[in-house]
Design an enzyme around this catalytic site. Sequence first.
Site, PDB file in Angstrom:
ATOM      1  CG  ASP A 167      -2.403   0.447   0.940  1.00  0.00           C
ATOM      2  OD1 ASP A 167      -2.354   1.841   0.716  1.00  0.00           O
ATOM      3  OD2 ASP A 167      -3.238  -0.126   0.856  1.00  0.00           O
ATOM      4  CG  HIS A 170      -5.648   3.081   1.341  1.00  0.00           C
ATOM      5  ND1 HIS A 170      -5.251   1.749   0.811  1.00  0.00           N
ATOM      6  CD2 HIS A 170      -6.865   2.945   1.278  1.00  0.00           C
ATOM      7  CE1 HIS A 170      -6.188   1.036   0.421  1.00  0.00           C
ATOM      8  NE2 HIS A 170      -7.311   2.055   0.508  1.00  0.00           N
ATOM      9  CB  SER A 180      -9.578  -0.282   0.856  1.00  0.00           C
ATOM     10  OG  SER A 180      -9.183   0.274  -0.519  1.00  0.00           O
TER      11      SER A 180
END
Length: 646
Positions: free
Chosen positions: A173, A214, A390
Amino acid sequence: MRRFRGHHRTAPALFLTLIGALMMSAAAEDELFITGHFLVQMREAAPEDAQKLALEHGFESARKLPFGEDLFHFYPLEMPKTRRKRSLHQQHHRLASDHRVKNVFPQEGFGRQKRGYRDLPNTDVNMSDPLFTKQWYLINTGQADGTPGLDLNVAEAWSLGFTGKGVTIAIMDDGIDYLHPDLASNYNAEASFDFSSNDPYPYPRYTDDWFNSHGTRCAGEVSAVSNNNICGVGVAYNSKVAGIRMLDQPFMTDIIEASSISHMPQVIDIYSASWGPTDDGKTVDGPRELTLQAMADGVNKGRGGKGSIYVWASGDGGSYDDCNCDGYASSMWTISINSAINDGRTALYDESCSSTLASTFSNGRKRNPEAGVATTDLYGNCTLRHSGTSAAAPEAAGVFALALEANPNLTWRDLQHLTVLTSKRNKLHDEVHQWRRNGVGLEFNHLFGYGVLDAGGMVKLARDWKTVPERFHCVAGSMQDIHKIQSGNKLLLSISTDACQGKDNFVRYLEHVQAVITVNASRRGDLNINMTSPMGTKSILLSRRPRDDDAKVGFDKWPFMTTHTWGEDPRGPWLLEVGFQSQSDMQSGLLKEWTLMLHGTQSAPYIDQVVRDYQSKLAMSKKEELEEELDEAVERSLKSLLSKNN
């Protein structure tokens, strides 16, 4: 840039070459540009020689690649946007002319997106309070307007003593806040790396809007520490989490993706990816050549030959997109995970496709401030607002970590079989796509795959699991003639196959099925492709994508994949239906190729008992009574199988 969102037969070189060609041909649509990164093949050089060469030619550093021979990643001194194309070409020429260099491949940049980076409504949250009671996806008691009992059933797995101990999950990520007090003690520094900056410290780059939170949020879902009065609890709260920073640059390259996917495969067990090609409803894209080779090496050689586990978010393009147009999510080597919301419905951003294997959870559809996924956030903070597919993929990675602790000998295929067998319909429902049973009685849904992951059921079955039989590949047939497609008429084609019976690569029990198709149309987005197996299971290979206006590229040898025929006997006629879903009567197209590829086993895996029960019911029941009888037969078979593993 990229956007967010085992023990088996080694694949023949011809097969890998074919699949690589398929993926590369369809990826040509992406907008490409030179990045300043180079793949360099040297003439039998040591890493220190490559580093010296890189410095001589104006590069910052050289890194030996774990795949291929004498391959190195040369990193640029400057950010690519500051380089002129002419200077890059000159540098390329000088490097290629050096006697120590065998081959040079400039790395083209292409787009990738984080998946599901959606802010839920703002709310005041006391960040100092533990968030466990708000983690409805772990234990759903009806919080945040959810449906009680609709969760991952982790409580049962934990009660059996499985918490992910000894398992390492890598979050590929934008980095991980490894100093976060809820992650620090579970952080695996040895297995972490920053491929964006070429250093071992994958800490997220600061932005005012916290865009690079994220990876940290995904990491907390998997490995947040339990009982420390900070944030919440990870699905596998005693597992180790590694950070692989590879998304935070203005482009993605094949070499960065391949390096990330192949990083320390004997230390990392599970790779979690919540990103992919742009979910804009008009992109058709997948992994390039190096990344495909790295994934093939991972499933063949990772984890001591048992195979690396690749978990992929299926996509956030909603009804405008189809995840079979995403070559990562639709790969046989990945476990593609969709999401459901806390009342059992599909999220509005969920994509549907026949390659999705199972589902976990994202957020609630109602504007409840506590309906998001509670997890860790940047700089020691916590959040209730993680969402999208996600959020779903790391939850699945956590469940698989629990299964690997229960049985470290599980192969990458074992985990797929366990997912098919133990995932449950529970209370998942969708207004468009109904639940159906395939030819051996397994219940599936075009959106949710085989259902929501059940951690308790999976670890119980995994404990004494017997590795599934050897895997084989059969090219079942191919049609190369040109066939016209017209509005108002469906093109119907059939391939009858013996599934290579009598040959070494005979496939009797299916796992994955690929329909390799070359087709173009006056409007690609209006194409609809269905395929029906000899046992009567219909897979929707491609749904309408209303934003896709392509009239030139079409699909070039694209491998549409289905998991819906899992366990079936592939022998007999396969039917392909191709038509247009649109209001226009002026659409036309040409189908130039359909090749049917079967993947599975010759001897029966666990599914054999279910097959026998189903076939018995077929012989004894009337057609109108079949569904009720089949439900009972499958339930008895599964209960028997589960009881043997208790």
